[in-house]
Design an enzyme around this catalytic site. Structure first.
Site, mmCIF file in Angstrom:
data_model
loop_
_atom_site.group_PDB
_atom_site.id
_atom_site.type_symbol
_atom_site.label_atom_id
_atom_site.label_comp_id
_atom_site.label_asym_id
_atom_site.label_seq_id
_atom_site.Cartn_x
_atom_site.Cartn_y
_atom_site.Cartn_z
ATOM 1 N N CYS A 134 0.846 -1.249 -0.087
ATOM 2 C CA CYS A 134 -0.037 -0.006 -0.050
ATOM 3 C C CYS A 134 1.026 1.166 -0.047
ATOM 4 O O CYS A 134 1.293 1.607 1.136
ATOM 5 C CB CYS A 134 -0.928 0.023 1.184
ATOM 6 S SG CYS A 134 -1.891 1.444 1.273
ATOM 7 N N CYS A 160 -0.409 4.290 2.238
ATOM 8 C CA CYS A 160 -0.351 4.164 3.729
ATOM 9 C C CYS A 160 1.334 4.197 4.005
ATOM 10 O O CYS A 160 1.587 4.731 4.966
ATOM 11 C CB CYS A 160 -0.411 2.326 3.985
ATOM 12 S SG CYS A 160 -1.915 1.937 3.397
ATOM 13 N N ASP A 161 2.067 3.739 3.151
ATOM 14 C CA ASP A 161 3.443 3.613 3.580
ATOM 15 C C ASP A 161 4.563 4.336 2.813
ATOM 16 O O ASP A 161 5.678 4.353 3.171
ATOM 17 C CB ASP A 161 4.192 2.056 3.462
ATOM 18 C CG ASP A 161 3.183 1.164 4.490
ATOM 19 O OD1 ASP A 161 2.598 1.706 5.529
ATOM 20 O OD2 ASP A 161 3.150 0.041 4.239
#
Ligand code: NDP
Length: 313
Positions: free
Chosen positions: A139, A142-143
């Site tokens: 992701c 997300c990261d």
């Protein structure tokens, strides 16, 4: 086999399931929630969650899921560890839905909220598995931030990979996009976006031979599947964007799904084709897939269930 009759059953324990549980228990639907095989869902495999509103300093995924569980239990949700193994949904208004848990317990529910989520696909090579959480992520939204100013790579040639490569190119110094065929599957518009970025290098006919690094990602060895030549690229983050699989196997043949197996919900609601069965979170959403959007649809599912049950009285 023991049979238990309940008002509302929630299947799945990600942000969608727990948010549905918070709303359903506050509405006195006395929900029972079965966690499934991965209590807490996909967020338990993430480290820091920085984009969920209300956590100015971020929160790590597992902690957030424990807090969501506590919040749901505070209002009386009965959270149980267990896996739903079989379902028989009623097709009639007010019908009772039958669910088997762990192959040995039967539940009869007046309403059901499905929040079983989706699972990111991975390449399945040992070095990728070893470095999950150490620089391998599924992701970028997300990261990606953790690799600010660094060189990263992304695998895949679909819309997700193209979108995430573009996203990463705003944050990272260089993005190597690894596409196994000679062309991308992504839409032309998405491809143009990728091409317009100077810091994205697309490598076609390319596959990951190995992810390099002991505890953290230090690079990747790339195989050209036409020439069989291999070379190494130094990176600190590797993003896998080769698709997701919705967890809908047990609902096949009973709920309407799209070609990829995502549950189809009606219009702006969480209604499925079975009255009293609602779907929320990634199991019905292949486009947004964020914790906050999953939580939003979990709330909607609980409200839809509440209205459905009230309409039966
Ligand atoms: P897709 O299934 O569309 O694409 C997967 C990509 O990963 C393909 O390029 C595929 O290659 C590649 N791939 C699959 N397995 C492997 C493997 N083992 N090794 C290397 N490469 C692999 O998935 P997406 O997640 O990209 O998209 C899912 C759906 O969501 C699509 O319908 C998409 O259009 C939609 N979507 C739309 C967005 C938007 O409109 N903004 C954003 C994101 C998704 P190959 O082509 O060779 O099979």
């Amino acid at each position: 086999m023991s049979i238990e009759r309940i008002k509302t059953l929630i299947i799945g324990s990600g942000p969608a399931g727990y948010t549905a549980a918070i709303y359903a228990s506050r509405a006195d639907l006395k929900p029972v929630l079965y966690t499934g095989m991965e209590p807490g869902g996909q967020l338990t495999t993430t480290t820091e969650v920085d984009n969920f509103p209300g956590y100015p300093d971020g929160v790590d995924g597992p902690t957030m899921m424990v807090e969501l569980q506590k919040q749901a239990e505070r209002f009386g949700t009965d959270v149980r560890i267990g896996l739903v193994t079989q379902v028989t949904f009623s097709n009639s208004e007010g019908g009772i839905h039958k669910v088997t848990v762990d192959s040995n317990k039967e539940i009869e529910a007046e309403s059901i909220i499905i929040s079983t989520g989706a699972t990111a696909k991975y390449l399945g090579i040992p070095s990728e598995e070893r470095l999950k959480g150490g620089g391998v992520s599924a992701c970028a939204v997300c990261d990606g931030f953790f690799y600010k100013g660094q060189d990263v790579a992304i695998v895949g040639g679909g819309d997700t990979a193209a979108e995430e490569a573009t996203y990463l190119s705003n944050i990272c110094s260089k993005v190597t996009m690894i596409v196994r065929k000679g062309k991308m599957r992504a839409s032309k518009a998405m491809q143009h976006r990728v091409e317009s970025r100077d810091n994205i290098e697309v490598r076609y006919f390319s596959e990951i031979d190995e992810v390099l690094g002991t505890d953290v990602v230090e690079g990747v060895r790339i195989l050209n599947n036409q020439t069989n030549e291999k070379d190494e690229v130094e990176i600190t983050g590797l993003f896998i964007a080769i698709g997701h699989k919705p967890n809908t196997e047990i609902f096949k043949g009973q709920l309407d799904m799209d070609d990829a197996g995502y549950i189809i919900t009606k219009g702006k609601t969480t209604d499925t084709n079975c009255p009293g069965v609602f779907a929320s979170g990634d199991v019905q959403d292949k486009d947004y897939r964020q914790a906050v959007t999953a939580a939003g649809t979990g709330c909607m599912a609980a409200l839809d269930a509440e209205r459905y049950l009230a309409g039966l009285e």
